[in-house]
Design a protein around this motif. Sequence first.
Motif, short mmCIF file in Angstrom:
data_model
loop_
_atom_site.label_atom_id
_atom_site.label_comp_id
_atom_site.label_asym_id
_atom_site.label_seq_id
_atom_site.Cartn_x
_atom_site.Cartn_y
_atom_site.Cartn_z
N LEU A 141 15.42 46.54 43.86
CA LEU A 141 16.08 46.30 42.58
C LEU A 141 16.62 47.61 42.02
O LEU A 141 15.89 48.60 41.92
CB LEU A 141 15.09 45.67 41.59
CG LEU A 141 15.63 45.38 40.18
CD1 LEU A 141 16.74 44.36 40.21
CD2 LEU A 141 14.50 44.93 39.27
N VAL A 142 17.88 47.55 41.64
CA VAL A 142 18.54 48.71 41.03
C VAL A 142 19.11 48.26 39.69
O VAL A 142 19.94 47.33 39.64
CB VAL A 142 19.65 49.27 41.94
CG1 VAL A 142 20.34 50.44 41.26
CG2 VAL A 142 19.08 49.68 43.29
N LEU A 143 18.68 48.90 38.61
CA LEU A 143 19.17 48.62 37.25
C LEU A 143 20.09 49.74 36.80
O LEU A 143 19.76 50.92 36.95
CB LEU A 143 18.01 48.46 36.28
CG LEU A 143 17.01 47.33 36.58
CD1 LEU A 143 15.89 47.32 35.56
CD2 LEU A 143 17.71 45.97 36.62
N SER A 144 21.22 49.36 36.26
CA SER A 144 22.20 50.34 35.83
C SER A 144 22.53 50.12 34.36
O SER A 144 22.76 48.97 33.92
CB SER A 144 23.48 50.20 36.68
OG SER A 144 24.47 51.08 36.24
N ASN A 145 22.56 51.22 33.58
CA ASN A 145 22.94 51.23 32.15
C ASN A 145 21.97 50.42 31.30
O ASN A 145 22.37 49.74 30.35
CB ASN A 145 24.37 50.70 31.96
CG ASN A 145 25.40 51.56 32.66
OD1 ASN A 145 25.21 52.78 32.84
ND2 ASN A 145 26.50 50.94 33.08
#
Length: 514
Positions: A141-145
């Motif tokens: 999982l990659v969360l951005s902003n």
Amino acid sequence: MGRPSKSKNQKTERAAALHQAQQEYSAVPHSFVFNRGRVGKNVRQLIADVRKVMEPYTARALKVRKNNSLKDFVAVAGPLGVTHFLVFSKSSSSINFKLFRLPGGPTLTFKVTQYSLIKDVVSSLKRHRMHEQQFTHHPLLVLSNFGLQQIQVKLMASMFQNMFPSINVHRVNLNNIKRCLLISYDAETQLLDFRHYSLKVVPVGMNKAVKKLLQEKFPNMSRLEDISELLVKDINLSESEAEQDGTHNVLELPQAYAGRGNMKAQQSAVRLTEIGPRMTLQLIKVEEGLAQGNVLYHGFIHKTEAEVKEILARKEAKLQLKAERRQKQEADVERKRRQREAHREKSLVGIRRKRQQDGDSDAEDPGAPEQQDAGDQSEESDAEYYRQEVGEEPDKDLFPDRTKRKRSSSGPAPLRKRRRQSQAEHPAAPNPRPTAPGKQRKGEAAPRDSRHRGKAKHGAGGRKLHRGTEHPGRQGAHPSSGRAPSRPKGQGGKLLTKGKMIFRRPGRAKKGKR
């Protein structure tokens, strides 16, 4: 040949590994992906694609019926260790997506503004990389902003992070990372982009010919005389697969990665290939509990602090009223139960008291006091009636004394056999056999007319006498009549039946012909 038997150490190690795998599997979050209400064919396919993203910690073959409610899923979620619900529904204007955190919430409601299925995304690519081995492990999982200070943004980031197992960066195995899930947030449009990628690592710092040799599919060298021609002339190499690697995707591997040329402490490039599905989400509201609590945030409706306080006060009053009603109901139920118990105790006390007054219940009941026999009463009344009508005392044989045959208190008297008196005791007793009508007995005169016959049959007052009795006037017949006096049948014939009445009063006559 059969498989060789395992040693004791191998069995112990395998059992320990299986137990550890079960503990690790039960410790990670699990999810259900299903729909509520009627949805179309495309939405059902979208649900299947989202289940593909959530594998392996999801129910890939979950069956949903029309009559299943949300409580049914919550009931089975506990034993199965399910921590998240991903629910899709469709309205007349939009497609909604709800994210539940079990068991106590919160609930996030999104609007799906755009979506694309896996088949749509794969068909748009010239080459894609997707195989079943990629879905044996959860995605990265990659969360951005998501670094904003707004409460709804922090809550969304926490919800998405808890949907997948946590990763320890110092102990993670890079070979288990085959996929990547990217969720980015746009602060201006307040939209979320949901993207799913396949991950590939390739070595860098070498020409295309060497890369071609290191690929899984070896190039065709049938037209070459030596392998040096492949390295020098770059024959049969396609430029369509050329990708621009740079500082954004090149890194030094901390450990060896699956693939040719991916060695530890060497430069490699990480390449992502989108495999779908793709969604664009808009946060609508955040609620407490499982879609039934207070609204913490709403994307379209904004309330002032005073309005929020008023709503909370009204809801608190409603909950308090509900609690009071429930308390009153429970008090009424308890009061009725106590009343039933008190009435029961009172009834038992009364029963015990009555038994004590009446005596021992096991003793024989003495019964009612002995009263005068009904037959004796009838005989006394007949004798009194005889005295009033005739003016004489009745003969003792006419009303025999029956005081010796009184009934016992325990029950009726036993039947006694009638005795026929012998001719020796009563030589002058008349023949008890009845005489046929119209015939005259020996020693008796025939009646002069029917009136005399009626009088002889009925007795005084025109009342019919019982069979076996004589007219009272014949007890002492006049000498002029020429008839001998007859004695009552009780003297020489059968005994009278117990309690049988000879005379009856006019008001007590039997029904029938007179």
